[in-house]
Design a protein around this motif. Sequence first.
Motif, PDB file in Angstrom:
ATOM      1  N   MET A 255       0.833  -1.196   0.000  1.00  0.00           N
ATOM      2  CA  MET A 255       0.000   0.000   0.000  1.00  0.00           C
ATOM      3  C   MET A 255       0.865   1.242   0.000  1.00  0.00           C
ATOM      4  N   ALA A 256       0.820   1.972  -1.116  1.00  0.00           N
ATOM      5  CA  ALA A 256       1.613   3.186  -1.246  1.00  0.00           C
ATOM      6  C   ALA A 256       0.750   4.422  -1.429  1.00  0.00           C
ATOM      7  N   VAL A 257      -0.523   4.237  -1.760  1.00  0.00           N
ATOM      8  CA  VAL A 257      -1.403   5.395  -1.947  1.00  0.00           C
ATOM      9  C   VAL A 257      -1.820   5.923  -0.583  1.00  0.00           C
ATOM     10  N   PRO A 258      -2.137   7.215  -0.478  1.00  0.00           N
ATOM     11  CA  PRO A 258      -2.427   7.793   0.841  1.00  0.00           C
ATOM     12  C   PRO A 258      -3.755   7.317   1.407  1.00  0.00           C
ATOM     13  N   LEU A 259      -3.787   7.185   2.722  1.00  0.00           N
ATOM     14  CA  LEU A 259      -4.977   6.714   3.417  1.00  0.00           C
ATOM     15  C   LEU A 259      -6.064   7.774   3.514  1.00  0.00           C
ATOM     16  N   PHE A 260      -5.741   9.023   3.208  1.00  0.00           N
ATOM     17  CA  PHE A 260      -6.751  10.073   3.315  1.00  0.00           C
ATOM     18  C   PHE A 260      -7.591  10.208   2.055  1.00  0.00           C
ATOM     19  N   HIS A 261      -7.452   9.260   1.132  1.00  0.00           N
ATOM     20  CA  HIS A 261      -8.298   9.199  -0.051  1.00  0.00           C
ATOM     21  C   HIS A 261      -9.042   7.872  -0.086  1.00  0.00           C
ATOM     22  N   VAL A 262     -10.194   7.875  -0.762  1.00  0.00           N
ATOM     23  CA  VAL A 262     -11.023   6.668  -0.783  1.00  0.00           C
ATOM     24  C   VAL A 262     -10.293   5.472  -1.377  1.00  0.00           C
ATOM     25  N   SER A 263      -9.409   5.695  -2.334  1.00  0.00           N
ATOM     26  CA  SER A 263      -8.709   4.570  -2.943  1.00  0.00           C
ATOM     27  C   SER A 263      -7.841   3.834  -1.934  1.00  0.00           C
ATOM     28  N   GLY A 264      -7.223   4.573  -1.020  1.00  0.00           N
ATOM     29  CA  GLY A 264      -6.420   3.934   0.009  1.00  0.00           C
ATOM     30  C   GLY A 264      -7.249   3.470   1.190  1.00  0.00           C
ATOM     31  N   LEU A 265      -8.184   4.318   1.624  1.00  0.00           N
ATOM     32  CA  LEU A 265      -8.970   4.024   2.822  1.00  0.00           C
ATOM     33  C   LEU A 265      -9.943   2.869   2.592  1.00  0.00           C
ATOM     34  N   HIS A 266     -10.802   2.982   1.593  1.00  0.00           N
ATOM     35  CA  HIS A 266     -11.849   1.988   1.389  1.00  0.00           C
ATOM     36  C   HIS A 266     -11.313   0.716   0.722  1.00  0.00           C
ATOM     37  N   TYR A 283       5.685   4.490   3.749  1.00  0.00           N
ATOM     38  CA  TYR A 283       5.568   5.837   4.303  1.00  0.00           C
ATOM     39  C   TYR A 283       5.548   6.869   3.177  1.00  0.00           C
ATOM     40  N   LYS A 284       6.358   6.637   2.179  1.00  0.00           N
ATOM     41  CA  LYS A 284       6.485   7.566   1.062  1.00  0.00           C
ATOM     42  C   LYS A 284       6.849   6.768  -0.177  1.00  0.00           C
ATOM     43  N   TRP A 285       6.291   7.148  -1.316  1.00  0.00           N
ATOM     44  CA  TRP A 285       6.497   6.386  -2.537  1.00  0.00           C
ATOM     45  C   TRP A 285       7.925   6.491  -3.050  1.00  0.00           C
ATOM     46  N   ASP A 286       8.493   5.353  -3.370  1.00  0.00           N
ATOM     47  CA  ASP A 286       9.787   5.241  -4.033  1.00  0.00           C
ATOM     48  C   ASP A 286       9.778   3.905  -4.759  1.00  0.00           C
ATOM     49  N   ALA A 287       9.964   3.940  -6.087  1.00  0.00           N
ATOM     50  CA  ALA A 287       9.791   2.732  -6.885  1.00  0.00           C
ATOM     51  C   ALA A 287      10.762   1.619  -6.487  1.00  0.00           C
ATOM     52  N   GLU A 288      12.016   1.949  -6.263  1.00  0.00           N
ATOM     53  CA  GLU A 288      12.988   0.908  -5.905  1.00  0.00           C
ATOM     54  C   GLU A 288      12.704   0.345  -4.515  1.00  0.00           C
ATOM     55  N   SER A 305      -1.321   4.667  -8.925  1.00  0.00           N
ATOM     56  CA  SER A 305      -1.603   5.503 -10.085  1.00  0.00           C
ATOM     57  C   SER A 305      -0.795   5.006 -11.280  1.00  0.00           C
ATOM     58  N   PRO A 306      -1.216   5.362 -12.499  1.00  0.00           N
ATOM     59  CA  PRO A 306      -0.411   5.003 -13.666  1.00  0.00           C
ATOM     60  C   PRO A 306       1.022   5.504 -13.583  1.00  0.00           C
ATOM     61  N   ALA A 307       1.229   6.674 -12.965  1.00  0.00           N
ATOM     62  CA  ALA A 307       2.591   7.199 -12.830  1.00  0.00           C
ATOM     63  C   ALA A 307       3.444   6.270 -11.965  1.00  0.00           C
ATOM     64  N   MET A 308       2.870   5.748 -10.877  1.00  0.00           N
ATOM     65  CA  MET A 308       3.590   4.790 -10.033  1.00  0.00           C
ATOM     66  C   MET A 308       3.917   3.518 -10.820  1.00  0.00           C
ATOM     67  N   MET A 309       2.921   3.019 -11.543  1.00  0.00           N
ATOM     68  CA  MET A 309       3.131   1.788 -12.304  1.00  0.00           C
ATOM     69  C   MET A 309       4.195   1.985 -13.377  1.00  0.00           C
ATOM     70  N   GLN A 310       4.200   3.162 -13.982  1.00  0.00           N
ATOM     71  CA  GLN A 310       5.203   3.469 -15.008  1.00  0.00           C
ATOM     72  C   GLN A 310       6.608   3.401 -14.409  1.00  0.00           C
ATOM     73  N   GLN A 311       6.767   3.899 -13.195  1.00  0.00           N
ATOM     74  CA  GLN A 311       8.077   3.879 -12.543  1.00  0.00           C
ATOM     75  C   GLN A 311       8.510   2.452 -12.199  1.00  0.00           C
ATOM     76  N   LEU A 312       7.559   1.633 -11.776  1.00  0.00           N
ATOM     77  CA  LEU A 312       7.896   0.232 -11.508  1.00  0.00           C
ATOM     78  C   LEU A 312       8.340  -0.469 -12.787  1.00  0.00           C
ATOM     79  N   LEU A 313       7.595  -0.257 -13.854  1.00  0.00           N
ATOM     80  CA  LEU A 313       7.920  -0.899 -15.125  1.00  0.00           C
ATOM     81  C   LEU A 313       9.263  -0.440 -15.677  1.00  0.00           C
ATOM     82  N   ALA A 314       9.665   0.774 -15.341  1.00  0.00           N
ATOM     83  CA  ALA A 314      10.935   1.304 -15.842  1.00  0.00           C
ATOM     84  C   ALA A 314      12.135   0.599 -15.221  1.00  0.00           C
TER      85      ALA A 314
END
Length: 562
Positions: A255-266, A283-288, A305-314
Amino acid sequence: MTVEQWKAAWQQLIGSGSPYEVVTPDDGGPRYFRNAAPDLLTALNAGRAHGEREFVVWEEQRLTFAEFFAQVDRLSAQLRGRFGVQKGDRVAIAMRNQPAWLVSFVAAVASGAIVVPLNSWGQREELLHGLEDSGSRVLLCDAQRLALIEGDLEPLDLQAIAVAATGVSARVHDYEALIAEAVAPLPALAFQADDPLLILYTSGTTSKPKGVLSTHRAVCQALAALEFQGAFAAMSSPGRIRALLDSGFAPTSLMAVPLFHVSGLHAQFLLALRGGRRLVLMYKWDAERALDLIERERCTQFSGSPAMMQQLLASPRFASDATASLFGLGLGGAAANPGLLAQLTSVKPNAIGGTGYGMTESNSLGAAIGGDQFSYKPACVGWPLPIVEVHIGDSPDSPQAPGAEGQIWLRSPTLMRGYWNQPEATAEALQGGWLATGDVGYLDEEGFLRITDRIKDLINRGGEKIAAAEVEACASGLDGVLEAAAFAVPDERMGESVALVARVREGSGVDELTLHSHIAAHLAAFKVPEHILLSSAELPRNASGKLLKRELREEFLRRFLR
């Protein structure tokens, strides 16, 4: 499976006697799940059955379900006994993802409070807005957030409970000491389905964030719908589920998305607590760092998010044994470009990919798609969930036919009660029980929902309406373009013209002329951007992963058109 077989499985799941039985009221009200929990505390107490299984991992901390609930019970008793929290009082949470956030949320629910998760990425002014607007009387926070607002506690008449506090005072209390103290449990509170439960603040990309007030019923119906979607994905994608089960890995979400949004909380925290899924928090997003955790903890699910997934794929590690346990890949927060989806499918052909559509005002509910359906129509966000009605058009009373594009309207029992202390904004958003989403899209001939743009992202060039998302998708289809943002800028001749900012991969050879030619080869001439700016830096996004187009536009205008 065919589309007809998917529909049959859907009907089987929502039929009479099913755990996900859907009821259609005789009075014409929204459909609802018969067996959804009556209140959120009842829903979450189901997690107590998981006992000594490991629940949460963060840094060096590990908690079983039993240890987690023991801390919840002690903190809840402290909130009610020492701090005098009563039903309807607001209790705010402002901290980065960590176990204390999870404990604080459930303890606040158990105390009868209306819980107010605040954006922990915000600065002092943003935190103050949420605290003042909600009228919170207690704040659970970390040391970093306390440092921002400690001087405001007395004017706000606010008590703070701080994690890793460096000192205590009349208004600052030590979180660790409170959950370590032996306190007598208090009698459990009784809740009604329509009791207010939660205030979540919207992203606030155009104005000050509005507080979205939801009830116990709305959140519990949303959780039931998310659990339905998991069951449906399993029924409709048997081969992918079989591969996951055969792997032997225990269900574990990174879980890397913030808990203060529905995507993380719910969709992540609350579902995991109910279902016995293990959570590995970042605690904070970092792909490595994410890849380190996936490999070490054998994570089976990652949603971001797609941006996070893009960093993982890179990273070359993504296609290595480091992610051998990873079978679930969820996308949300922003539209994914076709290149990203193709990469995911290539690297993880057996993954249970998925995405969905929802918003804070609907408690994340709208449509969802996963597994084989996602492979079938990756550009869609899925079928509307069983308790969600979707109408397309200028008014929900006159829905358009399949294939016709227009504003998306939602009706379901998961909708917010309204914006906190903003009746005019509530009346504008909720019309006759329908939510005006501000999003543009259409339902195709098979009932799948496709999002094409935000209403405010339509560019009016001489009367021709241009969807920014269409321009962005076209730009992102050029190899070397990692992300793109299109927006309107003033034009003396046409009123508005199209500007595009694109992030390109270093060494890709993409320049403004190449990108302009690519778009001109694929879109009508009036849709081709008249202004293109390339950058190697990531485009700015808010905490939920959405592009901050206002910031991009203002910077663009400042540099080039003023």
